[in-house]
Enzyme design. Structure first.
Site, PDB file in Angstrom:
ATOM      1  N   GLU A  89      12.823 -11.756   4.846  1.00  0.00           N
ATOM      2  CA  GLU A  89      13.250 -11.852   3.574  1.00  0.00           C
ATOM      3  C   GLU A  89      12.361 -12.926   2.903  1.00  0.00           C
ATOM      4  O   GLU A  89      11.969 -13.769   3.449  1.00  0.00           O
ATOM      5  CB  GLU A  89      14.693 -12.122   3.519  1.00  0.00           C
ATOM      6  N   CYS A 102      10.311 -18.728  -1.650  1.00  0.00           N
ATOM      7  CA  CYS A 102      10.572 -19.134  -0.274  1.00  0.00           C
ATOM      8  C   CYS A 102      10.079 -18.052   0.395  1.00  0.00           C
ATOM      9  O   CYS A 102      10.640 -17.025   0.439  1.00  0.00           O
ATOM     10  CB  CYS A 102      12.107 -19.546  -0.281  1.00  0.00           C
ATOM     11  N   CYS A 109      14.124 -16.422  14.737  1.00  0.00           N
ATOM     12  CA  CYS A 109      13.793 -17.746  14.856  1.00  0.00           C
ATOM     13  C   CYS A 109      14.416 -18.304  16.316  1.00  0.00           C
ATOM     14  O   CYS A 109      15.493 -17.990  16.699  1.00  0.00           O
ATOM     15  CB  CYS A 109      14.238 -18.750  13.741  1.00  0.00           C
ATOM     16  N   CYS A 113      19.383 -23.556  15.521  1.00  0.00           N
ATOM     17  CA  CYS A 113      20.409 -24.408  14.763  1.00  0.00           C
ATOM     18  C   CYS A 113      21.737 -23.523  14.854  1.00  0.00           C
ATOM     19  O   CYS A 113      21.661 -22.448  14.133  1.00  0.00           O
ATOM     20  CB  CYS A 113      19.762 -24.655  13.518  1.00  0.00           C
ATOM     21  N   CYS A 116      22.822 -21.958  11.389  1.00  0.00           N
ATOM     22  CA  CYS A 116      21.988 -20.986  10.531  1.00  0.00           C
ATOM     23  C   CYS A 116      22.134 -19.675  10.914  1.00  0.00           C
ATOM     24  O   CYS A 116      21.931 -19.164  12.087  1.00  0.00           O
ATOM     25  CB  CYS A 116      20.610 -21.688  10.550  1.00  0.00           C
ATOM     26  N   CYS A 330      19.682 -21.011   1.436  1.00  0.00           N
ATOM     27  CA  CYS A 330      19.131 -21.540   2.425  1.00  0.00           C
ATOM     28  C   CYS A 330      20.022 -21.096   3.779  1.00  0.00           C
ATOM     29  O   CYS A 330      21.229 -21.464   3.683  1.00  0.00           O
ATOM     30  CB  CYS A 330      19.192 -23.116   2.651  1.00  0.00           C
TER      31      CYS A 330
HETATM   32  N1  SAH Z   1      12.747 -23.939  10.296  1.00  0.00           N
HETATM   33  C1  SAH Z   1      12.534 -24.644   9.079  1.00  0.00           C
HETATM   34  C2  SAH Z   1      12.467 -23.920   7.682  1.00  0.00           C
HETATM   35  C3  SAH Z   1      13.684 -22.905   7.472  1.00  0.00           C
HETATM   36  S1  SAH Z   1      15.373 -23.312   7.350  1.00  0.00           S
HETATM   37  C4  SAH Z   1      13.475 -25.882   9.029  1.00  0.00           C
HETATM   38  O1  SAH Z   1      14.267 -26.114  10.121  1.00  0.00           O
HETATM   39  O2  SAH Z   1      13.249 -26.672   8.349  1.00  0.00           O
HETATM   40  C5  SAH Z   1      15.250 -24.086   5.625  1.00  0.00           C
HETATM   41  C6  SAH Z   1      16.381 -25.134   5.466  1.00  0.00           C
HETATM   42  O3  SAH Z   1      17.809 -24.786   5.261  1.00  0.00           O
HETATM   43  C7  SAH Z   1      16.508 -26.244   6.699  1.00  0.00           C
HETATM   44  O4  SAH Z   1      16.725 -27.489   6.130  1.00  0.00           O
HETATM   45  C8  SAH Z   1      17.954 -25.683   7.323  1.00  0.00           C
HETATM   46  O5  SAH Z   1      18.145 -26.624   8.140  1.00  0.00           O
HETATM   47  C9  SAH Z   1      18.729 -25.225   6.053  1.00  0.00           C
HETATM   48  N2  SAH Z   1      19.942 -24.596   6.309  1.00  0.00           N
HETATM   49  C10 SAH Z   1      19.932 -23.763   7.507  1.00  0.00           C
HETATM   50  N3  SAH Z   1      21.124 -22.995   7.371  1.00  0.00           N
HETATM   51  C11 SAH Z   1      21.752 -23.121   6.222  1.00  0.00           C
HETATM   52  C12 SAH Z   1      23.179 -23.203   5.695  1.00  0.00           C
HETATM   53  N4  SAH Z   1      23.761 -22.313   6.146  1.00  0.00           N
HETATM   54  N5  SAH Z   1      23.199 -23.775   4.514  1.00  0.00           N
HETATM   55  C13 SAH Z   1      22.472 -24.508   3.786  1.00  0.00           C
HETATM   56  N6  SAH Z   1      21.197 -24.955   4.535  1.00  0.00           N
HETATM   57  C14 SAH Z   1      20.913 -24.272   5.521  1.00  0.00           C
END
Ligand code: SAH
Length: 338
Positions: A89, A102, A109, A113, A116, A330
Site C-alpha cells: 500500500e 508515504c 515486515c 513491533c 503495528c 501509520c
Molecule cells: N519501519 C519504519 C517505517 C514504517 S512505520 C519505522 O519503524 O520507522 C512508520 C511509523 O508508524 C513508525 O514510527 C511506526 O512505529 C508508526 N506506527 C506503527 N504502528 C502504528 C499505529 N498503529 N499507530 C500509529 N503509528 C504507528
C-alpha cells in the site's frame, strides 16, 4: 530483463555507453520516462526504431497494478499488486505545503513491533527500487499533480532494504527526472544501528526519523523486538554522531499507547534522554489496529505529555491524524487485502 525504473540517470548513461549508444540518448530516454512520463517505449518519438526495439527487448516499464483506491479527507490510500501478485500500500497526504507520499519498502515486515499492523505478515521480500519509483509515478498519474514530498514510512523497514532504498532516493532526487528535493525526503527507521551509521557516512541530506516510542529499554523491549538487538543508548549515541557529522536535526517518533508509555514519568525520562540533542519529537496518537491489547492514549494524557516536553524545551509536535477511516494511518497498512 530489468526495469528501466531501477536506473539513476548516471547508471542509464553508463549503460547506454556500454551498448555503444550515447549519454545524450540516455538523457532523452530519461526525459521521456520522468518528465514527459510516457507509459511505453513506442511513445519516445525522437528515439530511433532499432533502439526502441532494443529497449523493449531488454527492459520492462510498468509492473504495479492499482487494484484499489480509498479516499478520506485529504488522503488517498492505494493498494497495488506487484508482478508476483504480492500486495503493498501507499498513502498520499495533501498538506498545505504540497503532496506527500508515504511509500512501502517491503512486502510485510520482520521487525515485529507489537502495535503495528504491517508486521502481521512477516517479510515476504524486499521491494526493488523500481517498485518504489512506480508507486510514486502511479500516484502522480492518479492525482494529476506533482508529489512534492516522500516519506519512507509505509510497510517495511527501509534500513532492512538499504541498497534498494538508497537507489530509489537517488532516482527521485535527480534534477533532470522526478526532482524531489533531498530535504523533502524522509526515511524512518525502528533503529537498526549499523545502518544508521552507514547512512550517516553517506551525508545525503535526507531527513532521518527514528521510531523510538519508549524512554527506557524496559518499556521498549516489550513493544519493539528490535530493541533486543540495539539498545536505546546505542541509538542515542549514533544519532548524536549523525547530528555531529551532518548538522541535521533528527526526528523522534513517539506513539502514545495508553498506560504503556504515556505516563508523566515517561515524559520526564524522555526529556532527560533527549536533552541537548538537536531533535524534535513527533507525538503520534495511536491508530487502533487488530492488536487489541493496545489502546490510544486519552486526549488529556497526550496534551499533558506534550506540555511536559515543551516545558523542558524539547521541540515537539502532535502528528496530525490522517486517514484512520480508511485504515491509511501509520501502522495500519498491510500487505494482505481485506
Ligand atoms: N519501519 C519504519 C517505517 C514504517 S512505520 C519505522 O519503524 O520507522 C512508520 C511509523 O508508524 C513508525 O514510527 C511506526 O512505529 C508508526 N506506527 C506503527 N504502528 C502504528 C499505529 N498503529 N499507530 C500509529 N503509528 C504507528
Amino acid at each position: 530483463m530489468n526495469s528501466i525504473y531501477n536506473y539513476t540517470l548516471k547508471d542509464l548513461q553508463d549503460y547506454f555507453l556500454s551498448i555503444g549508444e550515447t549519454k545524450f540518448r540516455a538523457g532523452q530516454v530519461y526525459d521521456w520516462l520522468y518528465v514527459k512520463k510516457v507509459k511505453s517505449f513506442d511513445e519516445m518519438t525522437n528515439i530511433k526504431k532499432d533502439l526502441i526495439r532494443y529497449l523493449k527487448d531488454n527492459f520492462y516499464l510498468n509492473t504495479l497494478k492499482l487494484i484499489k483506491k480509498q479516499s478520506d479527507v485529504d488522503v488517498n490510500k492505494y493498494l497495488f499488486e506487484l508482478s508476483d501478485n504480492n500486495k503493498i500500500e501507499a498513502v498520499l497526504m495533501k498538506h498545505d505545503y504540497g503532496n506527500s507520499l508515504c511509500v512501502s519498502t517491503e512486502v510485510g515486515c520482520n521487525m515485529g513491533c507489537r502495535f503495528c499492523e504491517s508486521g502481521r505478515l512477516k517479510r515476504v521480500r524486499k521491494l526493488f527500487s523500481y517498485e518504489l519509483v512506480e508507486q510514486l509515478l502511479q500516484v502522480e498519474e492518479d492525482i494529476n499533480e506533482r508529489v512534492s514530498h516522500v516519506v519512507l514510512m509505509g510497510i517495511g523497514e527501509p534500513f532492512d532494504n538499504y541498497s534498494n532504498v538508497m537507489n530509489f532516493i537517488n532516482i527521485i532526487n535527480e534534477p533532470k527526472g522526478i526532482n524531489i528535493g533531498i530535504r523533502h525526503i524522509t526515511v524512518s527507521t525502528c533503529g537498526i544501528v549499523p545502518k544508521i551509521k552507514e547512512f550517516t557516512k553517506e551525508k545525503t541530506g535526507v531527513n532521518l526519523a527514528i521510531s523510538l516510542h519508549a524512554p527506557t529499554d524496559e518499556i521498549r523491549d516489550k513493544i519493539m523486538p528490535i530493541n533486543k538487538a540495539y539498545k536505546i543508548d546505542e541509538i542515542i549515541s549514533c544519532v548524536k554522531e549523525y547530528i555531529k557529522e551532518t548538522n541535521r536535526r533528527v526526528t523522534f517518533e513517539y506513539i502514545l499507547l495508553d498506560k504503556v508509555n504515556d505516563s508523566k514519568e515517561c515524559a520526564l525520562q524522555l526529556c532527560k534522554l533527549l536533552k541537548d540533542i538537536n531533535c524534535y519529537v513527533n507525538l503520534i496518537p495511536y491508530n487502533e489496529t487488530s492488536h487489541i491489547e493496545f489502546k490510544a492514549s486519552k486526549k488529556v494524557t497526550i496534551n499533558e505529555f506534550y506540555d511536559i516536553l515543551k516545558k523542558n524545551n524539547i521541540n515537539v509536535t502532535i502528528r496530525r491524524e490522517f486517514g484512520s477511516k480508511v485504515s491509511a494511518a501509520c501502522g495500519q497498512l498491510r500487505s494482505e487485502q481485506r
